[in-house]
Scaffold this motif. Structure first.
Motif, PDB file in Angstrom:
ATOM      1  N   GLY A 203      29.658  29.508  39.162  1.00  0.00           N
ATOM      2  CA  GLY A 203      30.568  28.380  39.362  1.00  0.00           C
ATOM      3  C   GLY A 203      31.944  28.833  39.773  1.00  0.00           C
ATOM      4  O   GLY A 203      32.593  29.613  39.091  1.00  0.00           O
ATOM      5  N   LYS A 204      32.384  28.310  40.941  1.00  0.00           N
ATOM      6  CA  LYS A 204      33.688  28.707  41.484  1.00  0.00           C
ATOM      7  C   LYS A 204      34.828  28.100  40.676  1.00  0.00           C
ATOM      8  O   LYS A 204      35.962  28.524  40.801  1.00  0.00           O
ATOM      9  N   ASN A 205      34.512  27.110  39.823  1.00  0.00           N
ATOM     10  CA  ASN A 205      35.526  26.474  38.984  1.00  0.00           C
ATOM     11  C   ASN A 205      36.319  27.492  38.189  1.00  0.00           C
ATOM     12  O   ASN A 205      37.480  27.333  37.933  1.00  0.00           O
ATOM     13  N   ASP A 206      35.599  28.522  37.802  1.00  0.00           N
ATOM     14  CA  ASP A 206      36.187  29.482  36.886  1.00  0.00           C
ATOM     15  C   ASP A 206      36.515  30.765  37.645  1.00  0.00           C
ATOM     16  O   ASP A 206      35.655  31.555  37.979  1.00  0.00           O
ATOM     17  N   ASP A 207      37.822  30.964  37.926  1.00  0.00           N
ATOM     18  CA  ASP A 207      38.241  32.098  38.749  1.00  0.00           C
ATOM     19  C   ASP A 207      37.859  33.425  38.117  1.00  0.00           C
ATOM     20  O   ASP A 207      37.392  34.339  38.788  1.00  0.00           O
ATOM     21  N   ALA A 208      38.050  33.519  36.798  1.00  0.00           N
ATOM     22  CA  ALA A 208      37.754  34.778  36.113  1.00  0.00           C
ATOM     23  C   ALA A 208      36.288  35.154  36.300  1.00  0.00           C
ATOM     24  O   ALA A 208      35.969  36.276  36.682  1.00  0.00           O
ATOM     25  N   ALA A 209      35.411  34.160  36.119  1.00  0.00           N
ATOM     26  CA  ALA A 209      33.976  34.433  36.237  1.00  0.00           C
ATOM     27  C   ALA A 209      33.628  34.812  37.677  1.00  0.00           C
ATOM     28  O   ALA A 209      32.845  35.727  37.914  1.00  0.00           O
ATOM     29  N   ALA A 210      34.267  34.121  38.649  1.00  0.00           N
ATOM     30  CA  ALA A 210      33.983  34.416  40.050  1.00  0.00           C
ATOM     31  C   ALA A 210      34.376  35.851  40.369  1.00  0.00           C
ATOM     32  O   ALA A 210      33.655  36.577  41.048  1.00  0.00           O
ATOM     33  N   THR A 211      35.535  36.287  39.848  1.00  0.00           N
ATOM     34  CA  THR A 211      35.991  37.649  40.106  1.00  0.00           C
ATOM     35  C   THR A 211      35.007  38.647  39.520  1.00  0.00           C
ATOM     36  O   THR A 211      34.613  39.602  40.175  1.00  0.00           O
ATOM     37  N   VAL A 212      34.605  38.389  38.289  1.00  0.00           N
ATOM     38  CA  VAL A 212      33.676  39.306  37.628  1.00  0.00           C
ATOM     39  C   VAL A 212      32.393  39.443  38.444  1.00  0.00           C
ATOM     40  O   VAL A 212      31.938  40.540  38.727  1.00  0.00           O
TER      41      VAL A 212
END
Ligand SMILES: *Cc1c(COP(=O)(O)O)cnc(C)c1O
Length: 466
Positions: free
Chosen positions: A451-460
């Motif tokens: 989910g792109k909503n969450d920048d931190a998760a996208a980066t990881v």
């Protein structure tokens, strides 16, 4: 066939009948709550009474495998809620479907007294391809072993049902709300196909419950429940019920239904329709199949379902509102490809929902996760409030992966017909606070790196793929 009144499909399922329906047996003791009758056997005053009961010339309880006062109360109550004429309760929903299909489509003819009776071959069933996995197993495997054949068809195409009917067809089977995608077939149109061919339509009403829909009002001949689910409501007891809506009349084509219309030695060489009239089918289910095969409902389990039914309306309301809230939010989540629930704008079942389900369309929904199987696995494993379990209708919310769980034995063709992919996730939305449920789903997507909503998760996840 549209309903003249928005609530007419459910009118007989009232809060009063949920609590008082089916009138408990009069024991003279006047308990306010109907007692649980825990007795394996029932005694007779005289040998004459025993003889008449065993010969089935007189009604009465003999041994709890074929009935007991507590189970009988449940049967009467569900029959009343489903606007039916009577019911037979069983140990599970699976047993209710199996016994009903055996009674309608099992091979008939017997000669226990050495005389020859006409042998009728096992029949054929036309069934919806979007169906509970256990029902698919039953028809594809155990009933196939018993000689009963099946043709799987699209629940949304009455023409396909009509074309699949053969000389040997004895029943049509559909779910009022399909599992796992919550699709809503046109029951009135399928009943019409069935009746034009002199056949009964069986509707598995498990996901709807009579609070949301009474299939009898749309022409169903038999209504079947896994009472394990919404009727019980707390995920504690397994139970099943089949209700006869009083429409099916085997005497219209007697040669097609010898098990009801021809004399058999088992039932005193008198046709069941002569002895039991409109109750012939339920009598065969109870007195032959339940008696011989033995999947009977325990009185304690019947009591749990009776207690559950008392709160059916308030529970199902909450289930529906929670499911609608989650469906709406899932739609906006970037990790979700498609949400299937009739409450979703543009859903192909929205019109059927408006017409026949004024109170809601239940709390089972599915969605497709963007990603591969490993993404789905990480998401499911990260859920905390949602239990990974193969059940629905519990107070507790549950998640399932149909391709790995409930529908794992389906052939690739049937899985494709049922639109079940590796990315399909099914939710059975419970009665918790919907905010807590949504928070759990969001954190699980984040933990899975979706989910792109969450920048931190996208980066990881980007780093992980570099
Ligand atoms: C669970 C279920 C069944 C089987 O019922 P059991 O009580 O588990 O045997 C049948 N049909 C549907 C739609 C179900 O969800």
């Amino acid at each position: 066939m549209s309903s003249p009144h928005p609530y007419s499909d459910t009118a007989a399922c009232t809060a009063t009948s949920q609590i008082h329906g089916g009138a408990a047996a009069d024991t003279g003791l006047r308990p306010v709550t109907p007692p649980v009758h825990l007795s394996a056997a029932y005694e007779f005053a005289t040998l004459r009474d025993a003889r008449e009961a065993f010969a089935q010339r007189e009604a009465g309880f003999t041994y709890s495998r074929t009935g007991s006062p507590t189970v009988a109360l449940l049967e009467r109550r569900v029959a009343e809620l489903e606007a039916g004429t009577g019911g037979v309760a069983t140990a599970s929903g699976q047993a209710a479907i199996a016994l009903t299909l055996l009674a309608l489509a099992g091979s008939a003819g017997q000669s226990p007294d050495g005389r020859a009776y006409p042998q009728t071959p096992a029949g054929h069933v036309v069934a919806s391809a979007k169906i509970y996995g256990g029902t698919a197993d039953l028809l594809n495997d155990s009933l196939a072993d018993a000689g009963i054949s099946v043709t799987w068809v699209d629940p949304h195409s009455p023409e396909e049902w009509a074309q699949a009917i053969t000389e040997q067809t004895r029943a049509l089977l559909v779910e009022s709300i399909g599992n796992p995608h919550a699709d809503l077939p046109d029951i009135a149109a399928l009943a019409d196909v069935a009746h034009r061919n002199g056949l009964p339509l069986l509707v598995d009403n498990t996901l709807a419950s009579p609070y949301l829909l009474q299939p009898a009002k749309l022409g169903a001949d038999f209504v079947i429940h896994s009472a394990t689910k919404y009727l019980s409501g707390n995920g504690t007891a397994l139970a099943g019920v089949v209700v006869d809506t009083g429409r099916f009349d085997p005497t219209a084509e007697p040669e097609k239904w010898p098990q009801f219309t021809a004399p058999t030695p088992r039932f005193g060489n008198t046709p069941l329709v002569e002895r039991y009239g409109a109750g012939a089918v339920l009598h065969l289910i109870r007195a032959k199949y339940l008696h011989d095969l033995g999947p009977c409902l325990a009185p304690m389990s019947a009591q749990q379902v009776l207690e559950g039914i008392e709160t059916l309306d308030v529970r199902v309301e909450k289930h529906c509102r929670n499911a609608e809230a989650l469906a709406e939010r899932l739609l906006t989540h970037p990790a979700v490809d498609r949400v299937r629930h009739p409450s979703v704008p543009g859903d192909p079942n929205a019109e059927a929902a408006r017409k026949h389900f004024p109170r809601g369309t239940g709390a089972v929904l599915s969605f497709e996760v963007t990603g591969d199987y490993r993404d789905v696995e990480r998401f499911i494993n990260a859920l905390q409030l949602f239990k990974l379990a193969a059940n629905i209708g519990d107070s507790r919310s549950m998640v399932a992966h149909p391709a790995s769980m409930t529908h794992c034995r389906l052939s690739p063709e049937l899985r494709e017909a049922g639109e079940i992919t590796e990315q399909t996730v099914r939710l059975s939305v419970g009665r918790e606070n919907p905010e807590d449920l949504w928070a759990d789903i969001q954190q699980a997507f984040t933990a899975a790196g979706l989910g792109k909503n969450d920048d931190a998760a996208a980066t990881v996840s980007q780093e992980a793929t570099v």
